[in-house]
Design a protein around this motif. Sequence first.
Motif, PDB file in Angstrom:
ATOM      1  N   GLU A  12       0.834  -1.205   0.000  1.00 14.09           N
ATOM      2  CA  GLU A  12       0.000   0.000   0.000  1.00 14.09           C
ATOM      3  C   GLU A  12       0.868   1.255   0.000  1.00 14.09           C
ATOM      4  N   ALA A  13       1.955   1.226   0.787  1.00 13.44           N
ATOM      5  CA  ALA A  13       2.855   2.382   0.840  1.00 13.44           C
ATOM      6  C   ALA A  13       3.500   2.631  -0.517  1.00 13.44           C
ATOM      7  N   ILE A  14       3.882   1.561  -1.219  1.00  8.71           N
ATOM      8  CA  ILE A  14       4.527   1.708  -2.529  1.00  8.71           C
ATOM      9  C   ILE A  14       3.535   2.210  -3.569  1.00  8.71           C
ATOM     10  N   VAL A  15       2.313   1.694  -3.544  1.00 10.82           N
ATOM     11  CA  VAL A  15       1.292   2.163  -4.488  1.00 10.82           C
ATOM     12  C   VAL A  15       1.048   3.655  -4.291  1.00 10.82           C
ATOM     13  N   ASN A  16       0.995   4.089  -3.046  1.00  8.82           N
ATOM     14  CA  ASN A  16       0.818   5.525  -2.774  1.00  8.82           C
ATOM     15  C   ASN A  16       2.044   6.328  -3.202  1.00  8.82           C
ATOM     16  N   ALA A  17       3.241   5.775  -2.976  1.00 11.54           N
ATOM     17  CA  ALA A  17       4.478   6.478  -3.324  1.00 11.54           C
ATOM     18  C   ALA A  17       4.674   6.577  -4.830  1.00 11.54           C
ATOM     19  N   ALA A  18       4.067   5.662  -5.593  1.00  8.87           N
ATOM     20  CA  ALA A  18       4.229   5.669  -7.046  1.00  8.87           C
ATOM     21  C   ALA A  18       3.663   6.933  -7.685  1.00  8.87           C
ATOM     22  N   LYS A  19       2.830   7.659  -6.959  1.00 11.29           N
ATOM     23  CA  LYS A  19       2.284   8.923  -7.458  1.00 11.29           C
ATOM     24  C   LYS A  19       3.209  10.096  -7.164  1.00 11.29           C
ATOM     25  N   LEU A  20       4.289   9.821  -6.447  1.00 12.42           N
ATOM     26  CA  LEU A  20       5.172  10.882  -5.969  1.00 12.42           C
ATOM     27  C   LEU A  20       6.523  10.840  -6.690  1.00 12.42           C
ATOM     28  N   PRO A  21       7.309  11.923  -6.597  1.00 10.30           N
ATOM     29  CA  PRO A  21       8.660  11.935  -7.202  1.00 10.30           C
ATOM     30  C   PRO A  21       9.621  11.096  -6.353  1.00 10.30           C
TER      31      PRO A  21
END
Length: 427
Positions: free
Chosen positions: A317-326
């Motif tokens: 879940e943390a990685i999926v959320n981070a994938a939207k970030l730089p």
Amino acid sequence: MLLLARRAASGSFVWTAPTVADFDPDSGSIPATKVEITVSCRNLLDRDTFSKSDPSETEVIKNTLNPDFVRKYILDYFFEEKQNLRFDVYDIDSKSPDLGKHDFLGQVYCTLGEIVGSPASRLEKPLGGIPGKTCGTIILSAEERIMNTILCLPASLLLTFSLFICFRTQIHFTVAIDFTASNGNPSQSTSLHYMNPYQMNAYAMALKAVGEIIQDYDSDKMFPALGFGAKLPPDGRVSHEFPLNGNVENPYCNGMEGILEAYHQSLKLVQLYGPTNFAPVVNHVARYAAAVEDGSQYFILLIITDGVISDMAQTKEAIVNAAKLPMSIIIVGVGQAEFDAMVELDGDDVRISSRGKLAERDIVQFVPFRDYMDRTGNHVLSMARLAKDVLAEIPDQLISYMKSRAIKPNPVPPPYSTCNNPETTPL
């Protein structure tokens, strides 16, 4: 003046002119990015006249201690490799090709990454090599060369990694180290954290291999360093997000040596425990990345771990959320454990998802450290291969984020044309 530029290590740069067919506007890349190095010197030692002596040298410049060379150097640029360079400066007193018959004015060592990663891709360093003498300074500037043939491209197509690094984006590097008990007692030679006085352990080697390349792109060389999976003094609280230097307010370490020192000190103070949770450190870096989504900064998290992940659902879940970030994540697995979960997080074959939501981008690269152990004991070569493989995806990941947000290099340089091209020398 003679300026001699060469690779500091053995070997040579291979230069070939790309063609129009080599350029892919969709990927924004060519097989090997070319950068053009411009050289100037200031306040050189007062000698006679200066000139050139071989194909890797500059043109003749006479009677000046502050030369600005017209001839450029063209180099293949690879973010994932440490490309060592050396620049030597001589005072040429005759036409003899023997440099031993001319006055040596100084030299400087650097990497191509240092030049490209410096503010505005302009690196200024003092010349050295003459004990007791102030030799002046050398100024090295880099510009990306998209084509070496007759071609003009719209600026909107020039979305390459080196352009963002040159003109806009600052790289931020964070390291997170596994302090779980499965690593073994650090005081015993069987431990993955064992401090052998004659050789770095796997954690230190992986950190040094990757960090020494990335640090060239961080202007202040100050890096947050975290640990996870340990009991902390004085009360034995288990933490999955603690600063290696013990300073919660300022977890930054000075360069790779500062991180290694903080890592060694932490091993003496904390108790290895568990479990192996990644989500806290991923979310830690993601909080910083979420604060600057304009393309001016990009965050890279290096996780070094020995074991099977314990919080798989939360990490996904943390990685999926981070994938939207730089942001990008590198995971290096040390030891002999099975790393099937890490392969899943890598997402090369199947894009990672959480709660039915696919990651917007592939931002994770995993490699097992054991695949890079050279049986001949050549750790330098092994770590060079490790760094190359774990960093190879970073440029495309950065570009994918920029494209997803329609972010362009700022300022965008003008497209190259065939008009008034400066004299260039491939290295």
